[in-house]
Design a protein around this motif. Structure first.
Motif, PDB file in Angstrom:
ATOM      1  N   GLN A 122     -20.984  -2.707   2.285  1.00  0.00           N
ATOM      2  CA  GLN A 122     -21.333  -3.733   3.279  1.00  0.00           C
ATOM      3  C   GLN A 122     -22.807  -3.628   3.675  1.00  0.00           C
ATOM      4  O   GLN A 122     -23.345  -4.538   4.291  1.00  0.00           O
ATOM      5  N   VAL A 173     -19.717  -7.657   8.072  1.00  0.00           N
ATOM      6  CA  VAL A 173     -21.007  -7.083   7.644  1.00  0.00           C
ATOM      7  C   VAL A 173     -21.766  -6.583   8.868  1.00  0.00           C
ATOM      8  O   VAL A 173     -21.461  -6.975   9.999  1.00  0.00           O
ATOM      9  N   TYR A 223     -22.548 -12.387   5.008  1.00  0.00           N
ATOM     10  CA  TYR A 223     -21.086 -12.360   5.174  1.00  0.00           C
ATOM     11  C   TYR A 223     -20.414 -13.027   3.968  1.00  0.00           C
ATOM     12  O   TYR A 223     -20.849 -14.095   3.520  1.00  0.00           O
ATOM     13  N   GLY A 245     -18.511  -7.947  -0.620  1.00  0.00           N
ATOM     14  CA  GLY A 245     -17.562  -6.839  -0.552  1.00  0.00           C
ATOM     15  C   GLY A 245     -17.740  -5.892  -1.713  1.00  0.00           C
ATOM     16  O   GLY A 245     -18.591  -6.107  -2.588  1.00  0.00           O
ATOM     17  N   SER A 297     -22.196  -8.993  -3.396  1.00  0.00           N
ATOM     18  CA  SER A 297     -21.118  -8.031  -3.635  1.00  0.00           C
ATOM     19  C   SER A 297     -21.624  -6.969  -4.601  1.00  0.00           C
ATOM     20  O   SER A 297     -22.420  -7.257  -5.491  1.00  0.00           O
TER      21      SER A 297
END
Lengths: 326, 447
Positions: B217, B308, B316, B319, B392
């Motif tokens: 994150q 986040v 946001y 992941g 990500s």
């Protein structure tokens, strides 16, 4: 008393060719008789031992050819590998505490069972059965019983107002919990001690009783001298077994940590806080999970050396112990 | 002197013996004819009946397209078994291998245990950039050597109990960590010296609440360009550890949470604490959806990207990513035939989509991610979006596998429990610096 043969200078001793052939045949025959043992020792002891020493000086991942690294593996294990010293301390703790308690407990149970008049078979079976439980299943059962959150042991302790240890989840209690597990499976030692106790001549007890010896004196001066070779056997084999202690601490740590291991989940060796880590776990961790055969060989040699030292010390002490009781 | 010579000879013989008995692998040329009748062995890790049925259906579809190639599938294989088998080699060794973890890609590539797939990709004109998302390309290669390909993908997000949210008056899933912390506290119900419901289990033994999953994150960078450990230099790690420790403290403290954690059921079973309602929020992979349904969960499940840091609110949606990998052992004598299976399973859109739908995983190709045939469940779509989010990330490959993750985790355990306060390390920065040193020592040992 002895005679020495003088061989004249400059002359070679000659042996009859027939005698030589006979000796050679005898030597070959002896070798043939010894060959199963020689092959077994060479294949299953000497070759692995020499290979372990050899690989401890090599960088070898099991896939590519080994390369010479000198003392690098030794230096890494002793100075840079963070799990080595905790594992060594744990192994020594278990050797001293667990082996001692197992021998005392096994002897105690053996003594009790030989004294029981009725239902002896039932008691023998009850104490022997846990030894037959597979180590993984037994350890998982103990982890369940000793679960600090939901385990029945802590529930009972709470009900009677006693403190509830964290058992396998607490670094201070994990090794005592493993010791309890080892004591539960005392069946092997119990049988050995029971057999040796039944072998003590009854007339010696009768003579001691006539001399006014009490129970402790009969145990100290009659029982113990008679079973001392078995005690020594139990200690030596206990030390060697504890040096190889692998399954129970590994399973206890895995079950208690709750982390079985998956992507992004690194299994923590010796959960909690390395307190259940033993040297054989490191051999597996380095050799089969990190591809570091050299480092694993170093630890295997440390284990070998420790087992040799402990056994030699015990045999030396034991031989004196046995001699004084002759 | 004769005695010395004999000793020398014996030493040489022993050295020769030890060297001769050392198994070393060498990559055979891929010279087999993939058009002839051949049987290849495929090792995989799936063991649940539904998963085994799915992989077998996939294999059957492959055999229908390639009638001359027969596949002998062996399931329930983990990385330890793979390593032993590939070390041993021999005719029973597998021709195609898949693994659930990306942790060992560095070792597999660096030690040549898996074949370089570039010649095969070139031969089949597979353009990696047009086929696989960037993150997936990264975790299947090591230092430029591509020895594996992605076979489905895992994306991690936030699972939350909608009923518990409603009862606590929370109307939407948290998007930032400060919102998340507040929600975790609101959802926590104390009962005696324990909990009847915990908002979130932040302890690092709390199943998927791991250092690496949290660190994603912050888009943490684990290594410098020259391959040195970078934990102390990247403030992401200190921020992650500080956030986690503060949350542990605000939810009741480490010891209380650990005792509660000990009451959790098996992560992979029906008694997972999220299923049972023991925790109201959990960080987990996309597979949890199917598992929760199979466990007969009685509450409504909500799914969202994991929150986040407040100063990265614009990212946001991201992941942690991971996934299954697949490769061809360099000991295989049937590499061309093996490649046909690897190519089919990793690049054929229909194969990837049907397999992803069957085992509730995120597909691993760009075309499959856009496929209309993909599972239409809106919750599952959340994971597809996480998988495609540009921020990500995953954990990088390393020559000694996941050893660096283990070392970081070891420090994190000490830090969260307060062991560092009793003398091990004085603060997070000093602890991370020591962790860097340890990781570098382990890396040096692996080279």
């Amino acid at each position: 008393m002895t005679s020495t043969a003088t061989i004249p200078t400059g002359r070679r001793r000659t042996i009859d060719p027939g005698l030589r052939r006979k000796r050679r045949r005898e030597a070959l025959r002896n070798l043939a008789f010894l060959s199963p043992w020689l092959i077994g020792v060479s294949v299953f002891f000497l070759y692995p031992l020499i290979s372990t020493v050899y690989f401890s000086f090599m960088r070898y991942d099991g896939f590519t050819a080994p390369t010479w690294t000198g003392l690098k593996n030794w230096q890494y294990v002793f100075t840079d590998y963070p799990f080595f010293w905790p594992a060594l301390r744990n192994t020594l703790w278990l050797v001293v505490v667990m082996v001692t308690l197992r021998v005392i407990f096994g002897l105690g149970i053996g003594l009790l069972i030989t004294k029981v008049k009725t239902g002896a078979g039932l008691f023998r079976t009850a104490f022997y059965l846990p030894y037959l439980a597979p180590p993984v299943a037994a350890t998982m059962a103990f982890a369940f019983l000793l679960n600090p959150g939901t385990g029945p042991v802590n529930n009972i302790l709470a009900r009677i107002g006693l403190p509830q240890p964290g058992w396998f989840n607490d670094p201070a209690w994990s090794k005592p919990a493993l010791t309890m597990l080892a004591l539960w499976g005392i069946g092997d030692l119990m049988v050995i001690f029971m057999a040796s106790l039944l072998d003590v001549p009854q007339e010696q007890y009768e003579a001691a009783s006539l001399d006014g010896a009490g129970p402790w004196q009969r145990f100290r001066y009659v029982t113990l001298p008679n079973i001392s070779p078995i005690v020594l056997f139990a200690v030596v084999t206990g030390v060697i077994q504890t040096m190889q202690y692998y399954t129970q601490p590994l399973v206890a740590g895995k079950v208690a940590s709750g982390v079985i291991g998956g992507s992004g989940q690194q299994f923590e060796p010796g959960y909690p806080d390395k307190s259940t880590l033993t040297l054989p776990q490191l051999v597996y961790h380095l050799g089969f999970q990190r591809f570091d055969t050299g480092g694993a060989c170093v630890i295997a040699l440390v284990l070998f050396a420790l087992a040799m030292v402990f056994t030699a010390l015990l045999m030396r002490r034991g031989s004196g112990f046995l001699a004084t009781n002759d | 002197m004769p005695g010395f010579n004999r000793a020398l000879l014996a030493t040489a013989a022993v050295a020769l013996l030890a060297t001769a008995c050392t198994g070393t692998s060498s990559a055979p040329q891929a010279s087999d004819d993939a058009t002839k009748d051949v049987t290849i062995t495929f090792w995989h890790g799936w063991s649940a009946p539904s998963e085994v049925a799915a992989i077998n259906a996939n294999i059957k579809a492959f055999e229908a397209k390639h009638p001359n190639i027969h596949v002998k599938a062996v399931g329930n294989i983990n990385d330890d078994k793979i390593k032993q088998a590939l070390r041993a080699g021999g005719p029973n060794a597998p021709d195609v291998v898949s693994s659930f973890t990306t942790d060992n890609v560095g070792t597999f590539c660096a030690s040549n245990v898996f074949s370089d797939l570039k010649p095969f990709l070139d031969k089949s004109s597979v353009d990696l950039d047009k086929t696989f998302p960037k993150a997936l390309q990264d975790y299947t290669q090591f230092e430029g050597k591509r020895c594996t390909l992605p076979l489905l993908n895992d994306a991690y997000g936030l699972y939350y109990n909608k009923d518990a949210f409603k009862a606590a008056g929370i109307t939407a899933p948290p998007k930032t960590l400060s919102e998340f912390d507040a929600a975790a506290k609101l959802l926590t119900k104390v009962k005696g010296d324990s909990f009847s419901q915990l908002g979130f289990m932040p302890n690092f033994h709390g199943y998927e609440s791991t250092t690496t999953h949290f660190a994603a994150q912050w888009n943490a960078t684990y290594f410098t360009a020259d391959g040195k450990s970078n934990l102390a230099a990247d403030p992401a790690f200190a921020k992650m550890l500080t956030w986690q420790k503060n949350l542990v403290g605000s939810l009741g403290g480490f010891a209380k949470l650990e005792k509660y954690r000990a009451s959790f059921g098996d992560e992979w079973g029906a008694k997972n604490p999220f299923h049972t309602g023991q925790v109201a929020m959990a960080l987990d992979g996309e597979w949890r959806l199917g598992m929760a349904k199979e466990a007969g969960v009685k509450f409504d499940i909500g799914v969202a990207p994991f929150p986040v840091p407040d100063d990265q609110a614009d990212s946001y949606g991201k992941g942690y990513l991971s996934g299954t990998i697949i490769g061809i052992p360099s000991t295989s004598q049937k590499q061309n035939a093996a490649w046909e299976l690897v190519k089919y399973m990793t690049t054929d859109t229909d194969a990837v989509v049907s397999f992803a739908n069957a085992i509730h995983n995120v597909p691993s190709t760009l075309d499959a991610l856009k496929s209309p045939e993909l599972d239409a469940d809106p919750s599952f779509r959340t994971f597809l979006e996480i998988a495609q989010h540009p921020k990500s990330s995953t954990t990088p490959a390393s020559p000694n596998g996941g050893a660096y993750q283990l070392t970081l985790q070891d420090f994190a355990f000490a830090y969260e429990s307060g062991a560092h306060e009793s003398g091990k390390v004085t603060d997070v920065a000093a602890g991370l610096a020591r962790t860097d040193q340890q990781i570098d020592k382990d890396l040096a040992q692996a080279k």
